[in-house]
Design an enzyme around this catalytic site. Structure first.
Site, short mmCIF file in Angstrom:
data_model
loop_
_atom_site.label_atom_id
_atom_site.label_comp_id
_atom_site.label_asym_id
_atom_site.label_seq_id
_atom_site.Cartn_x
_atom_site.Cartn_y
_atom_site.Cartn_z
N ARG A 165 25.02 45.41 49.85
CA ARG A 165 25.81 45.02 49.78
C ARG A 165 24.86 43.87 48.21
O ARG A 165 24.99 44.39 47.34
CB ARG A 165 26.30 43.61 50.05
N HIS B 20 46.93 37.30 40.30
CA HIS B 20 47.15 37.99 41.73
C HIS B 20 48.46 38.09 42.00
O HIS B 20 49.47 37.36 41.50
CB HIS B 20 46.53 36.36 42.81
C1 GAR Z 1 48.09 44.44 41.33
O1 GAR Z 1 49.27 43.88 41.85
C2 GAR Z 1 47.16 43.17 41.28
O2 GAR Z 1 48.04 41.99 41.34
C3 GAR Z 1 46.53 43.50 42.94
O3 GAR Z 1 46.05 44.83 42.31
C4 GAR Z 1 47.12 45.41 42.05
C5 GAR Z 1 46.55 46.40 40.96
O4 GAR Z 1 47.21 46.90 40.46
N1 GAR Z 1 45.75 42.52 42.84
C6 GAR Z 1 45.20 41.67 44.05
O5 GAR Z 1 45.76 42.07 45.13
C7 GAR Z 1 44.03 41.18 44.60
N2 GAR Z 1 44.13 40.07 45.58
P1 GAR Z 1 46.39 47.28 38.41
O6 GAR Z 1 45.71 48.58 39.35
O7 GAR Z 1 48.19 48.58 38.47
O8 GAR Z 1 46.72 47.14 37.53
#
Ligand code: GAR
Length: 197
Positions: A66, A110
């Protein structure tokens, strides 16, 4: 000019919202220097290439530890001399060395109203499943600075979204993206770009 690196693990719809914001001038004085993914199959990398943006994959699978991955990720970002790192669906814990080097210069989107439904294990669809299980009536999205914790940094913007009868996690995820994420992430970048000017 605010130079940004966008880090994404999946589809990259938030990346697309940033690209669109730059193209239609709702985000001013900003350029995406590089898109980085931990996942070689991430559609976010394709979106980057289609828009002639440097696209790089730094996968943990290519490293023995890591620590080695964390170092490679940081070195890759450092190549681009960016002013801001944008986590747009980047599902990797940011190494402490990066948080320290880029203090107050990393932001994350988020898909909930922090401090609800955040922290370890809360990402992507899982967030919306938990929201529906709990029966809350309002959810949303948050843009925040990244510190050493998980979703604990200073909040920059939030946007509420109503839950509707019959919502599934997928339907809710789509609404939160459309009504909140794709709005406040470009807006937060524009705010930072203005301050940077
Ligand atoms: C989004 O909904 C973002 O808010 C979430 O992942 C998705 C990515 O979508 N992030 C998290 O959950 C972080 N904790 P995308 O690749 O279509 O932008």
């Amino acid at each position: 000019m605010l130079k940004i690196a966008v880090l994404a693990s999946g589809g990259g719809t938030n990346l697309q919202a940033i690209i669109d914001g730059i193209n239609n001038n709702t985000i001013i004085n900003t350029e995406i220097s590089v898109v980085i993914s931990n996942n070689s199959g991430a559609y976010a990398l394709t979106r980057a290439k289609e828009n002639r943006i440097d696209a790089r994959c730094v996968s943990p699978k290519e490293f023995l530890s890591r620590e080695a991955f964390n170092q490679a990720l940081l070195e890759t970002i450092n190549l681009y001399n960016v002013d801001l790192i944008v986590l747009a669906g980047f599902l990797v814990k940011i190494p402490e060395a990066m948080v320290h080097q880029y203090s107050h210069r990393i932001i994350n989107i988020h898909p909930s109203l922090i401090p609800a439904f955040c922290g370890v294990g809360f990402y992507g669809l899982r967030v919306h499943e938990a929201v529906l299980e709990k029966g809350v009536k309002v959810t949303g999205a948050t843009v925040h600075f990244v510190d050493e914790g998980m979703d604990t940094g200073e909040i920059i913007l939030q946007q509420p979204v109503m839950i509707e009868d019959g919502d599934t996690a997928q339907i809710l995820q789509k609404r939160v993206m459309e009504q909140a994420e794709w709005v406040i992430l470009p807006k937060a970048i524009n705010m930072i770009a203005k301050e940077n000017n």
